[in-house]
Design an enzyme around this catalytic site. Structure first.
Site, mmCIF file in Angstrom:
data_model
loop_
_atom_site.group_PDB
_atom_site.id
_atom_site.type_symbol
_atom_site.label_atom_id
_atom_site.label_comp_id
_atom_site.label_asym_id
_atom_site.label_seq_id
_atom_site.Cartn_x
_atom_site.Cartn_y
_atom_site.Cartn_z
ATOM 1 N N HIS A 168 -2.244 -14.176 11.127
ATOM 2 C CA HIS A 168 -1.727 -14.526 12.454
ATOM 3 C C HIS A 168 -1.576 -16.035 12.629
ATOM 4 O O HIS A 168 -0.627 -16.499 13.254
ATOM 5 C CB HIS A 168 -2.634 -13.940 13.537
ATOM 6 N N HIS A 189 3.195 -8.950 8.027
ATOM 7 C CA HIS A 189 2.116 -8.067 7.590
ATOM 8 C C HIS A 189 2.281 -6.666 8.171
ATOM 9 O O HIS A 189 3.036 -6.452 9.112
ATOM 10 C CB HIS A 189 0.745 -8.647 7.965
ATOM 11 N N CYS A 200 -3.092 -0.087 18.850
ATOM 12 C CA CYS A 200 -2.362 -0.840 17.843
ATOM 13 C C CYS A 200 -3.360 -1.594 16.984
ATOM 14 O O CYS A 200 -4.405 -2.016 17.467
ATOM 15 C CB CYS A 200 -1.352 -1.783 18.471
ATOM 16 N N HIS A 260 -4.076 -3.082 12.513
ATOM 17 C CA HIS A 260 -3.608 -3.367 11.163
ATOM 18 C C HIS A 260 -4.361 -2.470 10.195
ATOM 19 O O HIS A 260 -5.597 -2.369 10.288
ATOM 20 C CB HIS A 260 -3.889 -4.824 10.801
ATOM 21 N N GLU A 319 -11.203 2.681 19.209
ATOM 22 C CA GLU A 319 -10.848 2.015 20.461
ATOM 23 C C GLU A 319 -11.057 2.893 21.688
ATOM 24 O O GLU A 319 -11.523 2.418 22.717
ATOM 25 C CB GLU A 319 -9.383 1.544 20.425
ATOM 26 N N GLU A 357 2.350 -12.813 15.688
ATOM 27 C CA GLU A 357 2.388 -11.471 15.101
ATOM 28 C C GLU A 357 3.760 -11.305 14.460
ATOM 29 O O GLU A 357 4.770 -11.323 15.160
ATOM 30 C CB GLU A 357 2.215 -10.396 16.191
ATOM 31 N N GLU A 389 5.072 -8.468 12.380
ATOM 32 C CA GLU A 389 4.574 -7.171 11.937
ATOM 33 C C GLU A 389 5.673 -6.220 11.482
ATOM 34 O O GLU A 389 6.749 -6.156 12.076
ATOM 35 C CB GLU A 389 3.778 -6.520 13.065
#
Length: 177
Positions: A22, A28, A62, A64, A82, A108, A110
């Site tokens: 980041h 990524h 959301c 990674h 979460e 970000e 992504e």
């Protein structure tokens, strides 16, 4: 413990620490999940302790994937971590790419595998307070309007999803954004 995420560096997919990806704005892998109940979308407000976009509203979940982790496995893991959600059938929708400034010098960039879960009724959640400070079920059309009129309370990626990728994520969307 640092989390290593799949990141492209010089054309190669390598493991890079999440914060570094980041800070450098490196492209990524990521995963996003939307839980729907009819036309209502489950959204979450990010905990104030998050290192970027704290207190902003985002999609259901959301994250990674860890290095070597399958996107769907990652989606299930983060729903549980979460929000305490287990056992949902996830429908893969598409792979999207975006780049957004998320504040504090962080970017970000992504490549996101997007999943949707359709549920018959709203259910109770067990949000992890270090991850999530609030949740809400919001009508999709209302959410699109809110994100347009009050963008400062929504994460950049949620605004991007609603503005540019709603048809790919939610199916046919009649009203233009």
């Amino acid at each position: 413990m640092s989390v290593m995420i799949p990141t492209w560096v010089g054309g190669d997919l390598v493991a890079v620490e999440k914060l570094e990806a980041h800070e450098r704005g490196l492209r990524h892998k990521a995963v996003s999940v939307f839980v729907l109940c009819g036309n209502a979308v489950l959204i979450q407000r990010r905990a104030l302790g998050k290192y970027h976009t704290p207190g902003l509203w985002a999609n259901t979940c959301c994250t990674h994937p860890h290095w070597g982790e399958d996107p769907e496995t990652c989606a299930h893991r983060r729903l549980t971590e979460e929000l305490g959600i287990e056992g949902l059938a996830l429908d893969y929708r598409d792979q999207l790419e975006y780049r957004a400034d998320v504040g504090g010098g962080l970017v970000e960039h992504e490549v996101v595998d997007v999943f949707v879960a359709n549920v018959a009724e709203r259910f109770s959640l067990r949000p992890n307070p270090t991850e999530v400070m609030d949740t809400a079920w919001v009508d999709l059309d209302d959410l699109r309007d809110y994100a347009r009129t009050m963008p400062e309370i929504y994460t950049p990626w949620l605004r991007i999803y609603l503005e540019k990728h709603a048809a790919q994520i939610f199916g046919r969307v009649d009203s233009p954004v």
